[in-house]
Write a protein that holds these residues in place. Structure first.
Motif, PDB file in Angstrom:
ATOM      1  N   GLY A   1       0.820  -1.212   0.000  1.00 60.90           N
ATOM      2  CA  GLY A   1       0.000   0.000   0.000  1.00 60.90           C
ATOM      3  C   GLY A   1       0.853   1.260   0.000  1.00 60.90           C
ATOM      4  N   SER A   2       1.982   1.249   0.714  1.00 59.84           N
ATOM      5  CA  SER A   2       2.899   2.392   0.748  1.00 59.84           C
ATOM      6  C   SER A   2       3.497   2.636  -0.623  1.00 59.84           C
ATOM      7  CB  SER A   2       4.029   2.150   1.747  1.00 59.84           C
ATOM      8  OG  SER A   2       3.504   1.955   3.036  1.00 59.84           O
ATOM      9  N   ILE A   3       3.881   1.565  -1.292  1.00 59.81           N
ATOM     10  CA  ILE A   3       4.457   1.708  -2.638  1.00 59.81           C
ATOM     11  C   ILE A   3       3.443   2.357  -3.571  1.00 59.81           C
ATOM     12  CG2 ILE A   3       5.312   0.430  -4.653  1.00 59.81           C
ATOM     13  CD1 ILE A   3       6.365  -1.691  -2.667  1.00 59.81           C
TER      14      ILE A   3
ATOM     15  N   ILE B   1       4.559  -3.084  -6.427  1.00 57.70           N
ATOM     16  CA  ILE B   1       5.102  -2.514  -7.668  1.00 57.70           C
ATOM     17  C   ILE B   1       4.199  -2.884  -8.833  1.00 57.70           C
ATOM     18  CG2 ILE B   1       7.068  -2.503  -9.248  1.00 57.70           C
ATOM     19  CD1 ILE B   1       8.849  -3.159  -6.827  1.00 57.70           C
ATOM     20  N   LEU B   2       3.718  -4.116  -8.844  1.00 58.85           N
ATOM     21  CA  LEU B   2       2.834  -4.551  -9.925  1.00 58.85           C
ATOM     22  C   LEU B   2       1.538  -3.747  -9.933  1.00 58.85           C
ATOM     23  CD1 LEU B   2       1.906  -6.574 -12.148  1.00 58.85           C
ATOM     24  CD2 LEU B   2       0.952  -7.943 -10.305  1.00 58.85           C
ATOM     25  N   ILE B   3       0.917  -3.573  -8.761  1.00 59.08           N
ATOM     26  CA  ILE B   3      -0.325  -2.800  -8.679  1.00 59.08           C
ATOM     27  C   ILE B   3      -0.067  -1.369  -9.123  1.00 59.08           C
ATOM     28  CG2 ILE B   3      -2.141  -1.898  -7.168  1.00 59.08           C
ATOM     29  CD1 ILE B   3      -2.504  -4.799  -7.282  1.00 59.08           C
ATOM     30  N   ALA B   4       1.056  -0.789  -8.673  1.00 63.46           N
ATOM     31  CA  ALA B   4       1.400   0.577  -9.112  1.00 63.46           C
ATOM     32  C   ALA B   4       1.575   0.597 -10.631  1.00 63.46           C
ATOM     33  CB  ALA B   4       2.675   1.057  -8.414  1.00 63.46           C
ATOM     34  N   ALA B   5       2.222  -0.448 -11.172  1.00 63.38           N
ATOM     35  CA  ALA B   5       2.428  -0.525 -12.616  1.00 63.38           C
ATOM     36  C   ALA B   5       1.099  -0.596 -13.356  1.00 63.38           C
ATOM     37  CB  ALA B   5       3.275  -1.756 -12.959  1.00 63.38           C
ATOM     38  N   MET B   6       0.181  -1.398 -12.853  1.00 61.66           N
ATOM     39  CA  MET B   6      -1.110  -1.526 -13.521  1.00 61.66           C
ATOM     40  C   MET B   6      -1.942  -0.255 -13.356  1.00 61.66           C
ATOM     41  SD  MET B   6      -1.372  -4.389 -15.121  1.00 61.66           S
ATOM     42  CE  MET B   6       0.305  -4.105 -15.607  1.00 61.66           C
TER      43      MET B   6
END
Lengths: 506, 48
Positions: A15-17, A330-335
């Motif tokens: 969540g922080s990322i 990182i993946l969620i941020a990427a998506m």
């Protein structure tokens, strides 16, 4: 999607990322607001976009969560052969970039949208009609992005049921804030950040799959489920020549006329930069299908029991449990990055067309730059609201790929015909353009209605199918352009008779 | 044979994408700075 998936997502670490990424994007988007002083700044970044920014923006725009989901679905359903549309799109973009086919005259004309170019050859009514078709096809396509993006995030992050609406609203608000305030300038800069974050996420997960599952396992999975057809689209019973031809037409027409893609050419510093953006970005479209396709094949290896419309959820379901804690952030941020860049660019594209080509004929006198910017901001907000309510309300009767195929054919078939004719056939005129627009709408919509009607559904699917219907639409739209243009009498300017004086001089 | 085609294509995608990400990340920053400088200079000229 009603199932709550288990997920490795940790609200503290992941969540922080995600939170840091979102704050960075919002800040960057708002920072660019100070440079917006003209409508051209808002819609085409003041035509100051250079090559590397253009590549990042184009790549980020054309890779959203929906793309990731349906390209992964292709990998699940067809193996490696499912990447065929990406290869076709890359070839189309490379050839167009190298030759300048259509995009050179388009950029040289200095227009903001395609319909603006059409007015030069076909007149203001065709400009307005083309604008309506573009916006129709565009909104029907874009209208589902927010919903599917929300479904992916709810699934991958393991959120509770009923969080979909809040997730969709939250995503939309962030995108609208920087798009309304900074327009294309904000979109370009946020696209750049989103491209970098998205690329890191994509590469990280793909390497993880190749290490933990392995290439041999992926190949064996495709061989076991799809046989040789999983490696060759011409052999796969679900693909074949009709698939290749249909997607070749979509690829070429999309590269030439899909407004979010073409807008990169129109925003380029000059024609040469626009062509180089196309050529340099073309291979990206192979990656766009191959990389998520690998994810789809990996999902098939671990979750082989999915079928029908549920296969669209194979990829998020797989990622939620495969990607470890920390990396999933990182993946969620990427998506999120992928989704936000697509939504902002698409919203701006349809805004350009509505303002420039549909509203323009009704604006009495020229608006000031500040009035023009205000109009554009209002349109962005309205489109955002449409996406939210359409996405919440619409129920899919077909799968996503079929739905997007029909929605895009309504747009692409007629627009590509009009563009090619406007650029290279002086004899083309408004009769031909009207014919092409009409055919481009009537055939795919008729097919959709027949497909949905119980009495005709089975017959039309068995005897025609969406691909032959789509191919016929392209062919008949071109024919309508030719026949319509030739039918209109050419206007001959009367030549004054030559009179001679008594001396035989004029 | 087709398996090798897809293996080469997959590796090409990973290598190309990694290289482009690095190049675009570095040079894109320069493009953004230049774009902001030109827009800023244009706005200063119009104020004068």
């Amino acid at each position: 999607m009603n199932t709550v998936f288990e997920s490795n997502f940790s609200w503290w670490l992941d969540g922080s990322i995600v939170g840091l990424y979102l704050i960075g994007v919002i800040f960057a988007g708002l920072w660019m607001r100070r440079f917006v002083s003209k409508v051209d700044d808002f819609l085409v970044a003041g035509r100051e976009m250079k090559l590397y920014l253009g590549i990042a923006s184009l790549a980020a725009t054309e890779f959203g969560i929906v793309t990731c989901m349906y390209t992964a679905q292709n990998g699940y359903l067809y193996g490696f052969a499912g990447a065929t549309p990406g290869i076709l799109m890359a070839l189309a973009m490379l050839v167009v970039g190298l030759t300048g086919f259509c995009i050179k005259p388009l950029r040289d004309a200095g227009v903001v949208t395609l319909p603006e170019l059409f007015q030069q050859q076909f007149g203001p009514r065709i400009r307005c009609a083309a604008g309506v078709v573009i916006v129709m096809g565009g909104l029907l396509t874009t209208g589902v992005f927010l919903r599917l993006g929300g479904e992916f995030l709810v699934g991958a992050a393991g959120l509770a049921e009923g969080r979909l609406e809040i997730t969709m609203t939250f995503l939309l608000l962030i995108v609208l804030v920087y798009t309304i305030l900074g327009g294309m300038l904000s979109v370009l800069v946020t696209d750049f950040i989103q491209f970098v974050v998205m690329s890191v996420g994509l590469l990280l997960v793909t390497v993880l799959i190749l290490i933990r599952i392995g290439w041999s396992e992926l190949v064996q999975t495709v061989q076991a489920h799809h046989g040789s057809g999983g490696f060759n689209p011409f052999v796969h019973e679900g693909l074949g020549w009709s698939y290749v031809i249909f997607f070749s037409l979509i690829a070429l027409s999309g590269v030439l006329t899909w407004q979010p893609i073409v807008q990169r050419v129109l925003s380029a510093k000059d024609t040469s930069t626009g062509r180089r953006v196309y050529s340099a970005t073309s291979f990206f479209f192979v990656c766009r299908f191959v990389i998520p396709g690998i994810w789809g094949i990996a999902a098939l290896a671990l979750l082989p029991e999915l079928n029908g419309n549920d296969t669209i959820h194979a990829m998020p379901k797989f990622l939620a449990v495969f990607v470890p804690i920390g990396v999933i952030g990182i993946l969620i941020a990427a998506m999120l990055a992928a989704d936000m860049s697509t939504n902002s660019s698409y919203i701006l594209s349809w805004t350009s067309v509505i303002y420039n080509d549909i509203i323009a004929p009704f604006r009495k006198g020229r608006s000031s730059e500040s009035q023009g910017i205000l109009w554009n901001r209002l349109i962005v907000a309205v489109i955002g609201l449409f996406m939210l309510f359409f996405g919440l309300w619409y129920e899919f009767k077909t799968d996503i790929v079929d739905y997007l195929g029909i929605a895009s054919t309504v747009y692409l078939s007629s627009m590509s015909t009009l563009l090619i004719a406007a650029c290279y056939w002086p004899r083309a005129n408004d009769w031909g353009a009207a014919g092409a627009l009409g055919v481009g709408v009537v055939i795919p919509v008729t097919y959709l209605i027949l497909e949905q009607t119980p009495e005709t559904s089975e017959w039309v699917i068995r005897n025609i199918g969406p691909r032959y219907s789509g191919i016929a639409t392209y062919a008949l739209a071109a024919l309508a352009m030719v026949i319509g243009s030739l039918m209109k009498p050419s206007v001959r300017v009367p030549v004054a008779p030559i009179t001679l004086d008594d001396a035989g001089a004029r | 044979m087709s398996v090798y085609f897809w293996l080469i294509l997959t590796l090409a995608c990973l290598v190309w994408y990694t290289a482009v990400t690095i190049i675009v990340a570095v040079r894109g920053v320069a493009d953004i700075r230049e774009m902001m400088a030109r827009l800023g200079a244009r706005d200063s000229d119009s104020v004068e």
